[in-house]
Scaffold this active site. Structure first.
Site, PDB file in Angstrom:
ATOM      1  NE  ARG A  29      -3.713  -2.285   2.402  1.00  0.00           N
ATOM      2  CZ  ARG A  29      -4.621  -2.553   3.331  1.00  0.00           C
ATOM      3  NH1 ARG A  29      -4.816  -1.702   4.331  1.00  0.00           N
ATOM      4  NH2 ARG A  29      -5.340  -3.666   3.286  1.00  0.00           N
TER       5      ARG A  29
ATOM      6  CD  GLU B 271      -8.088  -1.294  11.052  1.00  0.00           C
ATOM      7  OE1 GLU B 271      -8.050  -2.092  10.110  1.00  0.00           O
ATOM      8  OE2 GLU B 271      -8.075  -0.048  10.912  1.00  0.00           O
TER       9      GLU B 271
ATOM     10  NE  ARG C 165      -1.707  -1.636  11.834  1.00  0.00           N
ATOM     11  CZ  ARG C 165      -2.501  -0.575  11.750  1.00  0.00           C
ATOM     12  NH1 ARG C 165      -3.651  -0.568  12.406  1.00  0.00           N
ATOM     13  NH2 ARG C 165      -2.152   0.470  11.024  1.00  0.00           N
TER      14      ARG C 165
ATOM     15  NE  ARG D 167      -1.128   4.767   9.116  1.00  0.00           N
ATOM     16  CZ  ARG D 167      -2.419   4.442   9.079  1.00  0.00           C
ATOM     17  NH1 ARG D 167      -2.934   3.977   7.965  1.00  0.00           N
ATOM     18  NH2 ARG D 167      -3.193   4.589  10.138  1.00  0.00           N
TER      19      ARG D 167
ATOM     20  CB  SER E 261     -11.410  -3.943   8.876  1.00  0.00           C
ATOM     21  OG  SER E 261     -11.156  -2.739   9.551  1.00  0.00           O
TER      22      SER E 261
END
Length: 430
Positions: free
Chosen positions: A262, A349, A391, A277, A352
């Site tokens: 990403r 987070e 994460r 990130r 999801s």
């Protein structure tokens, strides 16, 4: 992608649902294009009928010797042929415009999704585990003495730039063990089918799951037009792209461990320290393709699959329902699972889990044949992280940290670490 018939039948209801996501009403523009497209199609069909009739009459006029009528009809055939071509081209152009417009419209939220503008309006539905009390000030993962030898951001920056990391030694081994533990748990206990997929895909696959055309800047395109996947949701969901499957084939539940890429185009300045990130990371992804009647129950099931991973690792978490303003583009409803990070003293987070209804299936033209017969219907698709491996590594390191910089590792991971239970203060697994 949206059902144009549903917009025609209930434009006000459709606009109202769209407005819950903070979007402007769009039914008028969509229906105007649709009306022009349908008018062009009708004009082409009418001209085609006139052309066909005139073509039949040309022969009769020729046979009767009426040269003037023959020439008139022959000119009419040519005129109608040109008109058909013109109207068909117009209808094709209008259809492309309508498709482009619809491809940029987000999915509509389910009625049960809470209204809200951003993450501050998300609604917590449950918590598990009690955050650990420390008798020292807990550090972030990259500050731990035992982690520093195996988490190298400087060398990664030399190799690739910012937001990359080089893992080595014990830290790399824990990272790999986490991915294997997650995948094995989903396959052996949750009944997901282990799948290995490409990380390069054709652009139509990115259109199918909604990354294109609107979010191209968030991903990486290669010089030959392929795209690096931002998540294996893209490849797993597109397995049914263009297919019509028997109802008995459903549900299909997949799990894949993959590299993800990403650009993080919209996150400048956010979470730049540590591994939170990154441009390249690993994730164990879950995807379900199912009958429309089963998708809401499947959403709950997938959420529990992700939560179970955290519970087995002994990591405190909370689960929230995202509000309308915080949901992803393709989602009807989303559960975010947030793991406790003591170094930040907050929940962040880690998964999801979303149900997309038939939104992606319409873009992919993916259908099922009802067992009792009848017209094929669109499938429902769901996706969720089970979990983001990096994460999870952060959470394991921070929650297990000791005052001397070592880390006690979750018991669930011990078999994947050949019985090793700790990362010592020098970065060795012991």
């Amino acid at each position: 992608m949206h059902d144009i018939r549903a917009i025609r039948e209930n434009p006000e209801t459709w606009d109202a649902a769209l407005s819950r996501r903070g979007a402007e009403p769009m039914s008028s523009a969509i229906l105007a294009l649709d009306a022009d497209r349908r008018a062009a199609i009708l004009a082409a069909e009418t001209a085609q009928a006139d052309q066909n009739k005139a073509s039949k009459d040309v022969g009769k006029a020729k046979a009767s010797g009426d040269e003037a009528e023959f020439e008139r009809l022959r000119a009419l055939v040519a005129e109608k042929k040109a008109e058909v071509a013109e109207m068909q081209e117009k209808a094709k152009a209008l259809d492309a415009q309508l498709t482009d417009l619809l491809l940029g419209v987000p999915n509509l939220p389910l009625a049960e999704v809470p209204d809200g503008a951003d993450e501050n309006d998300n609604v917590e539905i449950r918590r598990w585990g009690e955050p650990r009390s420390f008798d020292f000030a807990p550090k972030e993962h990259y500050e731990l003495d035992g982690v520093k030898p195996g988490m190298d951001f400087e060398t990664a920056a030399k190799l690739s730039g910012s937001r990359f990391v080089l893992l080595s030694g014990g830290v790399a081994r824990i990272h790999r063990a986490l991915a294997q533990f997650m995948l094995d748990t989903h396959v052996e206990e949750h009944g997901l089918a282990e799948t290995w997929t490409p990380v390069l895909v054709r652009p139509e696959m990115m259109y199918g799951t909604g990354q294109l055309p609107k979010f191209g800047e968030d991903s990486y395109e290669t010089t030959n037009g392929w795209w690096l996947i931002p998540t294996s949701e893209v490849t797993l969901t597109n397995i049914v792209n263009g297919l019509t499957v028997d109802e008995g084939y459903l549900p299909r539940r997949y799990a894949a461990h993959s590299q993800c890429f990403r650009s993080e185009a919209g996150s400048a300045g956010r979470d730049t320290a540590g591994m939170l990130r990154q441009h390249q990371f690993e994730k164990v992804e879950m995807v379900t393709v199912c009958h429309p009647d089963k998708s809401l129950a499947e959403h709950e099931r997938m959420t529990r699959c992700a939560e179970t991973i955290l519970e087995k690792l002994g990591l405190p978490y909370r689960t929230v329902v995202l509000c309308t303003g915080d949901m992803g583009f393709g989602a009807q409803k989303t559960h975010d699972i947030e793991v406790w990070l003591p170094g930040q003293n907050t929940y962040r987070e880690i998964s999801s889990v979303s149900t997309c209804g038939d939104f992606q299936a319409r873009r992919m033209n993916a259908r099922y044949k009802p067992a009792e017969g009848g017209k094929p219907g669109f499938l429902h698709t769901l996706n969720g992280s089970g979990l983001a491996v990096g994460r999870a590594l952060i959470a394991v390191l921070e929650n297990g940290q000791q005052a001397d910089g070592s880390v006690d590792l979750p018991e669930a991971l011990h078999p994947w670490l050949r019985g090793r239970t700790r990362l010592d203060a020098s970065g060795n697994l012991v």
